[in-house]
Write an enzyme that holds these catalytic residues in place. Structure first.
Site, PDB file in Angstrom:
ATOM      1  N   CYS A 154       0.827  -1.209   0.000  1.00  0.00           N
ATOM      2  CA  CYS A 154       0.000   0.000   0.000  1.00  0.00           C
ATOM      3  C   CYS A 154       0.859   1.256   0.000  1.00  0.00           C
ATOM      4  O   CYS A 154       0.685   2.145  -0.833  1.00  0.00           O
ATOM      5  CB  CYS A 154      -0.944   0.017   1.208  1.00  0.00           C
ATOM      6  SG  CYS A 154      -2.242  -1.215   1.074  1.00  0.00           S
ATOM      7  N   HIS A 155       1.786   1.349   0.957  1.00  0.00           N
ATOM      8  CA  HIS A 155       2.595   2.565   1.043  1.00  0.00           C
ATOM      9  C   HIS A 155       4.076   2.257   1.195  1.00  0.00           C
ATOM     10  O   HIS A 155       4.846   3.090   1.648  1.00  0.00           O
ATOM     11  CB  HIS A 155       2.107   3.449   2.194  1.00  0.00           C
ATOM     12  CG  HIS A 155       0.643   3.752   2.115  1.00  0.00           C
ATOM     13  ND1 HIS A 155      -0.291   3.021   2.796  1.00  0.00           N
ATOM     14  CD2 HIS A 155      -0.049   4.658   1.387  1.00  0.00           C
ATOM     15  CE1 HIS A 155      -1.501   3.472   2.513  1.00  0.00           C
ATOM     16  NE2 HIS A 155      -1.397   4.458   1.656  1.00  0.00           N
TER      17      HIS A 155
END
Lengths: 190, 434
Positions: A154-155
């Protein structure tokens, strides 16, 4: 309000020397009782949104570890959240032991991340401490990140093989739940 | 829309001044339920019940929103989500018992409110619209309560849905299609439960909207009062706040004590044990009756046992709906210019007879559908309609009312020294404040 009271009040009645009337006391007492009562009613109205008894009853699970080969990892579910159970290889253990703990964002030793007598088992929540995605790296062929552990797509948080945050935005290591081995091949989580 | 001597809203705090120029919401509250609303000085405790009805609407909406967070309207789980609320959800039992008993209290309060209006002639000019809107609220409440009772999907829920939608089958030609349209099938099922849940959530907000119209219409002529005599000057009124906020506050305290006694000590007293058995389309409970607040109407429905031109079933349905619709015509059936029953010696007696008649109908509606109950239901139903269609029109012509007091103040104090001339209420010239 007060002006109305004064108008209706027969002159001289219940006016004490200090200007405080019996009615002022009654007003404050009545409104306080109603206020406290109303505030107490808020407690059940808010508490009803907390986890209910049937949700809390799911808080402990038992996992059979015998099918997990060395080097393999599985995802299971505890409290509706994914959990990593990873059978560490000797190479992975050696690798994470070389990491300098003092340089980590959330300094924890390998010993703190695993249980005495079962150092080859790593168990943690599969929930990235940044914003809650499931990090990759447990299944074969998934991106394990730069530290040969877990990688959150995701990040871009990189964790080592025992879930310690090495790089990226996540603030803490992957959370290790309470667990205990009931035999060599069974573990109870929660 | 208020009396000219109403106190004016004058904010002193700079923020409240700023607010008043942009969104005068505090002004609206001040003029509606604050010091800016002058109310007759002689209201008795029967005038508490409008505020109490509003209180129960709020309790029902709040506890209902809470229950909807934990309930699921799928027939396979609906019954069990109610058990889940009772056993697992934190304070879930409290929320559900408050909601179930709150519904009964809502109807108790509404019935007292309606009988207050009947006794004191609150439906008469210029307050007909308040009465009509009140009747709309009553109808909406009945629909909402019925659909709410279906949601737990117990035996009584299921058979209530079956029986009440069955009423529409009595309509010639289109009856069966209407029933199937209401149910979304041939018998109550998933589609029925889902739409009832949707509408049960919607209608309370429709009720809240009509309540706003009801209060708006009330504030144009202002509240009636136990003498029925119009307000003639400032000496006849006191500001709503603090006088009636305090009086209503006391009533709220009393009724909340009664509600909590029911919720904590007799939570299922007004319910039916059969509703703790999951719905079973293949078995009807031995004795099925609606909730107590529908009993008088249920008795009228069952009073027709013989076909007469039309089938008996259709007569029952027509009579039941007519028993409510007739109330809409009340302002034009009772033509007596005297409002309050206090000054109408004959009307007063018949009012008590009507009260007893409806209480008897209520008892009979909860009794089994067999003799002698059916016979009594027929007699009581006949009186119900006769009261509105024969008794009221006749006594409003023949009755000789007792003399009315010259003013509210005179009724209260025995004398009115303001010396204000006879003026119709609401349009009185402002009299200098004392």
């Amino acid at each position: 309000m007060a002006s109305v009271d004064d108008k209706q009040q027969p002159a001289g009645e219940t006016h004490a020397e200090d200007g405080v009337r019996r009615r002022d006391f009654l007003n404050i007492a009545a409104v306080s009782v109603a206020g406290v009562g109303g505030a107490v009613v808020l407690l059940p109205l808010l508490n009803q949104m907390n986890p209910s008894a049937d949700v809390l009853a799911l808080s402990s699970i038992e996992v059979d570890l015998s099918p997990i080969e060395e080097g393999q990892a599985i995802k299971t579910v505890w409290r509706k959240q994914p959990v990593f159970i990873k059978h560490l290889t000797a190479r992975e253990i050696a690798e994470v032991e070389t990491i300098d703990v003092s340089g980590l964002r959330d300094p924890q030793t390998f010993e703190e991340r695993t249980l005495e007598g079962h150092r080859n088992w790593y168990i943690s929540l599969a929930v990235c401490t940044h914003l809650g995605c499931i990090p990759l790296g447990s299944a074969e062929g998934e991106n394990k990140g730069e530290y040969d552990g877990f990688f959150c797509p995701c990040h871009g948080s990189h964790y080592d093989a025992v879930g310690r945050i090495m790089k990226g935005p996540a603030p803490e290591n992957l959370a290790v739940p309470e667990y205990e081995f009931t035999s060599d091949t069974t573990v109870t989580i929660g | 829309m208020s009396f000219p001597w109403a106190e004016q809203y004058t904010p002193k705090n700079p923020f409240m001044k700023w607010m008043d120029e942009r969104l005068p919401l505090p002004r609206l509250v001040y003029n509606s339920v604050g010091a800016g609303y002058p109310v007759p000085r002689n209201l008795n405790y029967w005038w508490n019940f409008g505020v109490l009805a509003g209180l129960f609407l709020v309790i029902q909406i709040i506890t209902g929103i809470v229950l909807a967070m934990h309930y699921s309207s799928d027939t396979s789980v609906a019954f069990w989500t109610v058990e889940h609320i009772m056993r697992d959800v934190n304070s879930g039992w409290l929320m559900r018992y408050l909601h179930a008993n709150g519904a009964s209290f809502f109807f108790i309060v509404i019935y007292i409110h309606i009988f207050r209006g009947l006794y004191f002639g609150s439906y008469k000019a210029p307050r007909e619209m308040i009465w009509l809107l009140g009747m709309v609220i009553f109808l909406l409440m009945m629909a909402t309560a019925f659909m709410g009772y279906v949601l737990p999907w117990g035996q009584m829920s299921y058979w209530a849905a079956q029986v009440i939608t069955g009423l529409f089958e009595a309509i010639p030609l289109v009856g069966t299609p209407i029933k199937q349209w209401l149910l979304g099938g041939f018998a109550p099922d998933n589609s029925t439960l889902n739409r009832f849940f949707s509408l049960h959530y919607l209608l309370p907000f429709v009720i809240a909207g009509v309540v706003i119209l009801h209060i708006w219409a009330l504030h144009i002529p202002g509240s009636s009062n136990p003498t029925g005599v119009d307000v003639k000057g400032p000496q006849d009124t006191v500001p709503f706040h603090p006088y009636y906020t305090a009086k209503d506050g006391f009533g709220v305290g009393v009724v909340l004590i009664l509600l909590t006694i029911m919720v904590f000590f007799l939570p299922n007293f007004l319910g039916h044990p059969d509703n703790y058995i999951e719905a079973n389309p293949l078995q009807t409970p031995a004795h099925i009756v609606p909730e107590w607040y529908f009993w008088p109407f249920y008795a009228i429905l069952r009073a027709f046992t013989v076909d007469f031109i039309l089938p008996a079933k259709l007569w029952g349905v027509i009579a039941m709906f007519a028993s409510i619709l007739i109330l809409f015509f009340l302002p034009w059936l009772d033509k007596s210019p005297v409002r309050s029953g206090r000054y109408r010696p004959q009307f007063k007696i018949w009012w008590w007879v009507l009260l007893a008649d409806i209480a008897i109908l209520g008892y009979l509606g909860g009794a089994p559908a067999e003799e002698p109950y059916v016979m009594f239901s027929q007699a009581a139903s006949i009186y119900y309609f006769a009261h509105f269609l024969i008794v009221l029109p006749i006594i409003s012509r023949t009755e000789r009312p007792r003399p009315l007091p010259n003013s509210i103040t005179e009724a209260v104090l025995g004398k009115d020294e303001s010396g204000s001339p006879e003026l119709p209420g609401g349009t009185a010239e402002p009299v200098a404040a004392e």
